[in-house]
Design a protein around this motif. Structure first.
Motif, short mmCIF file in Angstrom:
data_model
loop_
_atom_site.label_atom_id
_atom_site.label_comp_id
_atom_site.label_asym_id
_atom_site.label_seq_id
_atom_site.Cartn_x
_atom_site.Cartn_y
_atom_site.Cartn_z
N THR A 106 0.89 -1.21 0.11
CA THR A 106 0.36 -0.26 -0.04
C THR A 106 1.05 1.28 0.13
O THR A 106 0.60 2.33 -0.58
CB THR A 106 -0.78 0.01 1.38
OG1 THR A 106 -0.10 0.20 2.01
CG2 THR A 106 -1.74 -0.83 1.12
N ARG A 107 1.85 1.57 0.09
CA ARG A 107 2.93 2.48 0.45
C ARG A 107 3.74 2.36 -1.18
O ARG A 107 4.53 3.20 -1.38
CB ARG A 107 4.31 2.26 1.50
CG ARG A 107 4.00 2.40 2.69
CD ARG A 107 4.77 2.16 3.42
NE ARG A 107 5.02 0.62 3.86
CZ ARG A 107 6.41 -0.13 4.33
NH1 ARG A 107 7.13 0.87 4.94
NH2 ARG A 107 6.01 -1.29 4.76
N GLY A 108 3.48 1.45 -2.12
CA GLY A 108 4.46 1.63 -3.41
C GLY A 108 5.16 1.40 -3.76
O GLY A 108 5.70 2.05 -4.45
N LEU A 109 6.21 0.53 -2.66
CA LEU A 109 7.69 0.36 -2.51
C LEU A 109 8.17 -0.47 -3.37
O LEU A 109 8.95 -0.55 -3.66
CB LEU A 109 8.08 0.02 -1.36
CG LEU A 109 7.45 0.41 0.19
CD1 LEU A 109 7.67 -0.06 1.20
CD2 LEU A 109 8.59 1.55 0.10
N LEU A 110 6.60 -1.12 -4.63
CA LEU A 110 7.41 -1.78 -5.50
C LEU A 110 7.09 -1.27 -7.02
O LEU A 110 7.85 -1.45 -7.98
CB LEU A 110 6.84 -3.78 -5.57
CG LEU A 110 5.93 -4.78 -4.59
CD1 LEU A 110 5.25 -4.90 -4.85
CD2 LEU A 110 7.16 -5.17 -5.04
N GLU A 141 3.04 -0.94 -11.50
CA GLU A 141 4.08 0.57 -12.23
C GLU A 141 5.59 -0.16 -11.96
O GLU A 141 6.03 0.89 -12.01
CB GLU A 141 3.69 1.51 -12.10
CG GLU A 141 2.25 1.89 -12.05
CD GLU A 141 2.43 3.51 -11.95
OE1 GLU A 141 2.96 4.14 -11.29
OE2 GLU A 141 1.12 4.44 -11.54
N ILE A 142 5.47 -1.30 -12.36
CA ILE A 142 6.59 -2.57 -12.40
C ILE A 142 7.20 -1.50 -13.42
O ILE A 142 6.64 -2.54 -14.79
CB ILE A 142 6.90 -4.04 -12.19
CG1 ILE A 142 6.37 -4.30 -10.92
CG2 ILE A 142 7.94 -4.65 -12.34
CD1 ILE A 142 6.94 -3.95 -9.77
N ALA A 195 5.66 11.16 -10.05
CA ALA A 195 5.27 11.08 -8.86
C ALA A 195 4.05 10.88 -8.79
O ALA A 195 3.25 9.90 -9.34
CB ALA A 195 5.26 13.01 -7.94
N PRO A 196 4.14 9.66 -7.44
CA PRO A 196 2.87 8.87 -7.23
C PRO A 196 1.57 10.14 -7.20
O PRO A 196 1.74 10.86 -6.51
CB PRO A 196 3.36 8.11 -5.86
CG PRO A 196 4.46 8.82 -5.62
CD PRO A 196 5.03 10.32 -6.21
N GLU A 197 0.23 10.01 -7.14
CA GLU A 197 -0.93 10.81 -6.74
C GLU A 197 -2.21 9.06 -6.59
O GLU A 197 -1.35 8.50 -5.99
CB GLU A 197 -2.10 10.38 -8.25
CG GLU A 197 -0.90 11.03 -9.61
CD GLU A 197 -1.66 11.12 -10.92
OE1 GLU A 197 -2.68 11.05 -10.58
OE2 GLU A 197 -1.25 11.16 -12.11
#
Ligand SMILES: Cc1cc2nc3c(=O)[nH]c(=O)nc-3n(C[C@H](O)[C@H](O)[C@H](O)COP(=O)(O)O)c2cc1C
Length: 213
Positions: A106-110, A141-142, A195-197
Motif C-alpha cells: 500500500t506504500r507503493g514500494l514495488l 507499475e513495474i 510522482a505518485p498520485e
C-alpha cells in the motif's frame, strides 16, 4: 544492484528454477547479483481480503516465511517471477504468495522496480499463465524490460534444455533486464520518476436516478 528470482514451483531445482537461471546468468555477467528464492515449497495462505494491509502497509496475516521473502523483494532493485503452468494458470502457492505480496504494497514500494516474468510448461496454457504473472507487474507499475513471450517448454526436470528458442528468449530478456537496471541506476540523480498520485477508484455504480441501463 540486486535481483530476487521467485521460483513458484515446489521443485527447488526443476524446470522453473533452470529457466530463472537463464535470465539470472545474463544479469550476473553484468555484475548484478541474483538470489533465487523458492516460493512453491512453502505453505502460504491466500489473501483473505481483510484489508489489514491498508493501515499496516504490509500483509498482517501471521506468517514469518511470507515476511522474510517480502523483505527480500522490497530490498531488491528487480524481480523475476517464474511459475510452472498448472491447469492453464500459475501454480497455487505462487498465486497465494503474489496476491498477498502485491496487494499489501500500500506504500507503493514495488513501484518502478524492474521486473519480468516467465512460465514453464509441458504443452498447454502458456499465455493465460504468462498474462497472470504480468498482471502483477503491470498493476504495480513495474518497469518491464523489452521481451517477447517468456515461455519455455519441458515436462520432466531438465527438459527445457532442449527448447532452444525458449533458451534464447530468456537469455535476451536477461540482457534487456540488465540494460534497463543500469539505465535506471545511471539516471537516478538526473531523471525524476513521475510522482505518485492518490488512486481514483470507480466501481461502475450509477447514482444518477435517471440512469437507465
Ligand atoms: C498439477 C500440475 C498441473 C499441470 N498443468 C499443466 C498445464 O495445464 N499445461 C501444461 O502444459 N503443463 C502442465 N503441467 C506440467 C508442468 O507445467 C511442467 O512439468 C513444468 O515443467 C514443471 O516445472 P517444474 O519442474 O519447475 O516444477 C502441470 C503439472 C502439474 C504438477
Amino acid at each position: 544492484m540486486k535481483v530476487i528470482a521467485l521460483n513458484g514451483s515446489p521443485n527447488k531445482k526443476g524446470n522453473t528454477y533452470e529457466a530463472l537461471q537463464l535470465v539470472a546468468g545474463e544479469l550476473e555477467k553484468e555484475n548484478i547479483g541474483v538470489e533465487t528464492v523458492t516460493v512453491g515449497d512453502k505453505v502460504f495462505q491466500g489473501c483473505t481480503g481483510c484489508r489489514g494491509c491498508r493501515a499496516a502497509g504490509r500483509c498482517v496475516l501471521p506468517d514469518p516465511a511470507f515476511g522474510e521473502i517480502m523483505d527480500k523483494v522490497l530490498e531488491a532493485d528487480g524481480l523475476i517471477l517464474g511459475s510452472p503452468v498448472y491447469y492453464g494458470g500459475i501454480n497455487g502457492t505462487m498465486k497465494c504468495f503474489l496476491d498477498r505480496a502485491f496487494f499489501s504494497d500500500t506504500r507503493g514500494l514495488l513501484h518502478h522496480k524492474v521486473g519480468t516474468a516467465l512460465v514453464v510448461l509441458r504443452r498447454s496454457g502458456a499465455m493465460s499463465a504468462y498474462e497472470q504473472l504480468n498482471n502483477y507487474l503491470m498493476a504495480s507499475e513495474i518497469l518491464m524490460p523489452p521481451c517477447g513471450w517468456n515461455i519455455i517448454y519441458g515436462a520432466q526436470p531438465g527438459e527445457i534444455r532442449e527448447d532452444k528458442e525458449g533458451i534464447q528468449r530468456l537469455r535476451r530478456t536477461g540482457k534487456n533486464m540488465a540494460w534497463l537496471l543500469k539505465m535506471k541506476e545511471q539516471t537516478k540523480n538526473t531523471l525524476t520518476p513521475p510522482a505518485p498520485e492518490a488512486r481514483v477508484f470507480f466501481n461502475f455504480i450509477r447514482t444518477d436516478a435517471n440512469f437507465k441501463p
